[in-house]
Motif scaffolding. Structure first.
Motif, mmCIF file in Angstrom:
data_model
loop_
_atom_site.group_PDB
_atom_site.id
_atom_site.type_symbol
_atom_site.label_atom_id
_atom_site.label_comp_id
_atom_site.label_asym_id
_atom_site.label_seq_id
_atom_site.Cartn_x
_atom_site.Cartn_y
_atom_site.Cartn_z
ATOM 1 N N LEU A 167 -15.647 74.603 -24.079
ATOM 2 C CA LEU A 167 -15.949 73.183 -23.267
ATOM 3 C C LEU A 167 -14.538 72.310 -23.259
ATOM 4 C CD1 LEU A 167 -18.844 72.009 -25.371
ATOM 5 C CD2 LEU A 167 -18.830 72.344 -22.976
ATOM 6 N N ILE A 168 -13.594 72.571 -24.147
ATOM 7 C CA ILE A 168 -12.409 71.988 -24.031
ATOM 8 C C ILE A 168 -11.554 72.551 -22.755
ATOM 9 C CG2 ILE A 168 -10.061 71.378 -25.131
ATOM 10 C CD1 ILE A 168 -11.418 71.503 -27.861
ATOM 11 N N GLN A 169 -11.337 73.876 -22.843
ATOM 12 C CA GLN A 169 -10.730 74.371 -21.390
ATOM 13 C C GLN A 169 -11.563 73.958 -20.260
ATOM 14 O OE1 GLN A 169 -11.018 78.745 -21.545
ATOM 15 N NE2 GLN A 169 -9.833 78.886 -19.628
ATOM 16 N N LEU A 170 -12.749 73.990 -20.071
ATOM 17 C CA LEU A 170 -13.509 73.658 -18.820
ATOM 18 C C LEU A 170 -13.351 72.216 -18.394
ATOM 19 C CD1 LEU A 170 -15.496 74.106 -16.520
ATOM 20 C CD2 LEU A 170 -17.315 73.710 -18.013
ATOM 21 N N VAL A 171 -13.247 71.230 -19.558
ATOM 22 C CA VAL A 171 -12.967 69.805 -19.132
ATOM 23 C C VAL A 171 -11.438 69.625 -18.619
ATOM 24 C CG1 VAL A 171 -12.870 67.565 -20.296
ATOM 25 C CG2 VAL A 171 -14.805 68.996 -20.483
ATOM 26 N N GLY A 172 -10.610 70.451 -19.450
ATOM 27 C CA GLY A 172 -8.936 70.263 -19.203
ATOM 28 C C GLY A 172 -9.202 70.822 -17.854
ATOM 29 N N ASP A 173 -9.475 72.066 -17.335
ATOM 30 C CA ASP A 173 -9.274 72.490 -15.894
ATOM 31 C C ASP A 173 -9.970 71.849 -15.027
ATOM 32 O OD1 ASP A 173 -8.077 74.880 -17.102
ATOM 33 O OD2 ASP A 173 -9.779 76.039 -16.961
ATOM 34 N N LEU A 174 -11.240 71.068 -15.336
ATOM 35 C CA LEU A 174 -11.747 70.130 -14.280
ATOM 36 C C LEU A 174 -10.942 68.818 -14.042
ATOM 37 C CD1 LEU A 174 -15.558 69.929 -15.419
ATOM 38 C CD2 LEU A 174 -14.698 70.871 -13.419
ATOM 39 N N ARG A 175 -10.269 68.386 -15.281
ATOM 40 C CA ARG A 175 -9.286 67.060 -14.987
ATOM 41 C C ARG A 175 -7.868 67.664 -14.126
ATOM 42 N NH1 ARG A 175 -8.105 62.556 -17.674
ATOM 43 N NH2 ARG A 175 -6.716 61.461 -16.252
ATOM 44 N N ALA A 176 -7.456 68.811 -14.527
ATOM 45 C CA ALA A 176 -6.415 69.329 -13.917
ATOM 46 C C ALA A 176 -6.710 69.630 -12.441
ATOM 47 C CB ALA A 176 -5.848 70.532 -14.295
ATOM 48 N N SER A 177 -7.944 70.253 -11.973
ATOM 49 C CA SER A 177 -8.122 70.583 -10.517
ATOM 50 C C SER A 177 -8.600 69.108 -9.929
ATOM 51 C CB SER A 177 -9.657 71.154 -10.505
ATOM 52 O OG SER A 177 -10.120 71.375 -9.068
ATOM 53 N N ILE A 193 -21.138 69.154 -8.430
ATOM 54 C CA ILE A 193 -21.962 68.777 -9.364
ATOM 55 C C ILE A 193 -22.886 69.621 -10.189
ATOM 56 C CG2 ILE A 193 -23.518 67.037 -10.139
ATOM 57 C CD1 ILE A 193 -22.482 64.899 -7.782
ATOM 58 N N GLY A 194 -23.394 70.432 -9.468
ATOM 59 C CA GLY A 194 -24.449 71.498 -9.721
ATOM 60 C C GLY A 194 -23.870 72.493 -10.713
ATOM 61 N N ASP A 195 -22.588 72.946 -10.098
ATOM 62 C CA ASP A 195 -21.718 74.200 -10.850
ATOM 63 C C ASP A 195 -21.297 73.411 -12.098
ATOM 64 O OD1 ASP A 195 -22.425 75.624 -8.936
ATOM 65 O OD2 ASP A 195 -20.649 75.600 -7.764
ATOM 66 N N THR A 196 -20.623 72.284 -12.039
ATOM 67 C CA THR A 196 -20.112 71.614 -13.172
ATOM 68 C C THR A 196 -21.157 71.438 -14.425
ATOM 69 O OG1 THR A 196 -18.592 70.414 -11.858
ATOM 70 C CG2 THR A 196 -18.832 69.611 -14.146
ATOM 71 N N ALA A 197 -22.446 70.963 -14.018
ATOM 72 C CA ALA A 197 -23.523 70.790 -14.960
ATOM 73 C C ALA A 197 -23.809 72.319 -15.515
ATOM 74 C CB ALA A 197 -24.620 70.103 -14.391
ATOM 75 N N HIS A 198 -23.720 73.090 -14.574
ATOM 76 C CA HIS A 198 -24.064 74.589 -15.122
ATOM 77 C C HIS A 198 -23.067 75.017 -16.021
ATOM 78 C CE1 HIS A 198 -25.770 78.600 -15.030
ATOM 79 N NE2 HIS A 198 -24.443 79.044 -14.800
ATOM 80 N N GLU A 199 -21.888 74.929 -15.880
ATOM 81 C CA GLU A 199 -20.893 75.455 -16.755
ATOM 82 C C GLU A 199 -20.826 74.576 -18.319
ATOM 83 O OE1 GLU A 199 -18.784 77.946 -16.389
ATOM 84 O OE2 GLU A 199 -19.578 78.352 -14.350
ATOM 85 N N LEU A 200 -21.199 73.284 -18.143
ATOM 86 C CA LEU A 200 -21.219 72.555 -19.261
ATOM 87 C C LEU A 200 -22.649 72.628 -19.987
ATOM 88 C CD1 LEU A 200 -19.925 69.193 -17.850
ATOM 89 C CD2 LEU A 200 -18.612 70.710 -19.488
ATOM 90 N N ARG A 201 -23.482 73.166 -19.182
ATOM 91 C CA ARG A 201 -24.843 73.394 -19.928
ATOM 92 C C ARG A 201 -24.791 74.855 -20.823
ATOM 93 N NH1 ARG A 201 -28.156 72.776 -15.972
ATOM 94 N NH2 ARG A 201 -28.074 75.111 -15.401
ATOM 95 N N THR A 202 -24.060 75.699 -20.267
ATOM 96 C CA THR A 202 -23.960 77.102 -21.017
ATOM 97 C C THR A 202 -23.394 76.921 -22.234
ATOM 98 O OG1 THR A 202 -23.963 78.035 -18.907
ATOM 99 C CG2 THR A 202 -23.457 79.335 -20.656
ATOM 100 N N SER A 215 -20.346 68.716 5.392
ATOM 101 C CA SER A 215 -19.700 69.803 4.368
ATOM 102 C C SER A 215 -19.197 69.222 3.106
ATOM 103 C CB SER A 215 -18.695 70.575 5.111
ATOM 104 O OG SER A 215 -17.904 71.456 4.298
ATOM 105 N N VAL A 216 -18.601 68.175 3.199
ATOM 106 C CA VAL A 216 -18.107 67.542 1.962
ATOM 107 C C VAL A 216 -19.329 67.182 0.944
ATOM 108 C CG1 VAL A 216 -17.027 65.264 1.158
ATOM 109 C CG2 VAL A 216 -15.913 66.530 3.129
ATOM 110 N N GLU A 217 -20.339 66.542 1.514
ATOM 111 C CA GLU A 217 -21.380 66.287 0.877
ATOM 112 C C GLU A 217 -22.213 67.395 0.143
ATOM 113 O OE1 GLU A 217 -24.608 64.027 -1.189
ATOM 114 O OE2 GLU A 217 -22.703 63.700 -0.228
ATOM 115 N N ALA A 218 -22.333 68.609 0.884
ATOM 116 C CA ALA A 218 -22.711 69.812 0.343
ATOM 117 C C ALA A 218 -21.801 70.322 -0.726
ATOM 118 C CB ALA A 218 -22.982 71.063 1.434
#
Length: 495
Positions: free
Chosen positions: A305-315, A262-271, A253-256
């Motif tokens: 992008l700034i908000q996404l990176v900030g939220d990722l770091r906070a999470s 990783i896939g969701d983060t890449a998708h969010e950054l790519r948009t 489950s952790v690996e999935a």
């Protein structure tokens, strides 16, 4: 030369074998010792049981002489009594017992040597009722004895026989040798069976360990789908295998989740990056001039992008090993009203009404406090208001209410945020607090809004749980989404 290391099965087999060998050696040794020491007293008991004639003679001599004094003073009488001859034994039944004939004392000629003493005579003796020696050998521990009684049944002494110091007869030695051989062969046979049993037990008991080792090697090789078949032979091994399989499922489950993360983060950054690239290439090709609108669109994508990176770091920080925030007594309703006042203008611009229920204003006047961090709780309220603002249709409303539960336990503050359509499908409600999850199919973003990072609700859940509270999502009676937040209150708030 270094010896090979034993496996756990080999060690268990060796330990069981050693234990069984020691037990069998002790058994054989004690059996031999007991047989050797017990044969002499047993033979003495058998020999003494065959001397009823001597018992009868001694009792008759006691009656005729009026005691043991004559037998004590005349050793020849003791030899005469021991000499086998035809003796009229008493008959039991209604017929009276004939009186014994007087015993003739031997005439010992002075200067003549006494007859030779046989081995039985050296071990045979008579003691009186007080245990004093009357004639013959003294009693020894472990010897046989027969009670002597007078005509009225009173105890007058004992006939004692000491056990043999060694085996004198060939028959006794042959019997002992045969028994010893039987004990030795029984021990050898038992040892062989014990070794086979220990090998079988070690193999049967420790077989699940080999299976677990194979499964662990497969897990280490990346085969996270590996599961060990559960066995019911041993409760301990069954629990161990169950725990191993649960660990394997958790790792899978952790690996999935990691891959999805990783896939969701890449998708969010790519948009936003793709949108920025399209804008820049259009300006470079001369298709679109670089004017104020283009700059505003690029700025919006950069801010996302700034908000996404900030939220990722906070999470990541909240889910990691960061030090806990400083906690103190804070007033959550004051923080909520402050967040609502700060978001009021944005709600007005979007056309969504932000309403506070009457109970919220009433409870805000009370000194309700929680043990928490003001900055983090303020962020939770902002995220919840931002989430409703982004996913509520223009013309809708967001209603905020509060209540206090005092059901015999510690008081708890409950906050509810109810918005209007669109709602969330029931099967998506449990996933709203997962990272990067958005119910796009039913909760579409507000017009012209590029959307959040998908981490706001996940951050809210982490903060609320750190404050000992709970947060849940359900369908709102207004047609949209209801967020229910519960926090424990301090029973004695400070003024």
């Amino acid at each position: 030369m270094q010896l090979p290391r034993l496996t756990l099965q080999g060690k268990a087999f060796a330990a069981l074998s050693a234990l069984l060998v020691v037990m069998l050696v002790l058994f054989v040794g004690f059996s031999l010792l007991g047989l050797q020491r017990g044969l002499g007293p047993y033979v003495a008991e058998v020999e003494l049981a065959r001397m009823d004639w001597l018992v009868f003679r001694l009792q008759a001599a006691y009656e005729q002489q009026g005691g043991w004094q004559t037998l004590r003073e005349q050793p020849g009488l003791w030899r005469e009594l021991r000499r086998p001859r035809n003796v009229q034994m008493p008959t039991f039944g209604p017929a009276p017992v004939p009186a014994p004939e007087p015993l003739l004392l031997p005439q010992v000629t002075p200067g003549t040597a006494p007859p030779p003493v046989d081995a039985l005579s050296r071990r045979l003796g008579v003691v009186d009722g007080q245990g004093r020696v009357v004639a013959g050998a003294a009693p020894v521990p472990g010897g046989a004895r027969t009670a002597l009684r007078d005509g009225e049944g009173r105890l007058i002494g004992h006939l004692v026989l000491a056990p043999l110091d060694g085996l004198e007869r060939d028959a006794d030695r042959a019997f002992l040798s045969k028994q010893l051989g039987f004990v030795v062969w029984s021990g050898v046979t038992g040892l062989a069976l014990a070794l086979l049993l220990s090998w079988w037990l070690a193999r049967r008991w420790l077989r699940p360990i080999d299976t677990l080792v194979t499964g662990a090697q497969a897990i280490a090789a990346g085969e996270l789908h590996t599961r060990v078949p559960e066995q019911a032979d041993s409760e301990e091994f069954a629990r161990l295998i169950h725990t191993f399989n649960a660990m394997a499922e958790q790792l899978a489950s952790v690996e999935a989740s990691r891959r999805q993360w990783i896939g969701d983060t890449a998708h969010e950054l790519r948009t936003p990056l793709a949108a920025m690239r399209a804008e820049i290439e259009a300006v470079q090709d001369g298709v679109r001039p670089f004017d104020e609108k283009t700059a505003r669109r690029l700025h919006r994508q950069v801010m996302r992008l700034i908000q996404l990176v900030g939220d990722l770091r906070a999470s990541v920080d909240m889910a990691g090993d960061q030090p806990p925030p400083v906690m103190s007594a804070v007033q959550p309703l004051a923080l909520l009203r402050e967040a609502m006042a700060g978001m009021q203008s944005r709600f007005d611009q979007t056309g969504v009404a932000l309403q506070a229920a009457p109970d919220l204003a009433t409870l805000a006047k009370q000194p309700l406090q929680v043990h928490g961090n003001a900055q983090q709780l303020h962020r939770v309220f902002l995220n919840l208001l931002e989430n409703s603002l982004r996913y509520t249709d223009p013309g809708g409303q967001l209603q905020v209410s509060a209540s206090v539960q005092r059901n015999g336990g510690p008081p708890r503050l409950t906050l509810r945020l109810d918005d209007t359509a669109p709602g969330v499908a029931p099967h998506e409600l449990p996933h709203l607090f997962e990272r990067l999850y958005r119910a796009e199919a039913s909760r579409r973003r507000a017009s012209g809004d590029l959307g959040g990072s998908g981490l706001g609700l996940a951050i809210c859940r982490t903060i609320v749980q750190a404050h000992g509270g709970q947060i849940e999502a359900s369908a709102s009676p207004l047609g949209g989404l209801r967020i229910t937040l519960t926090l424990p209150l301090l029973e004695n708030p400070s003024p």
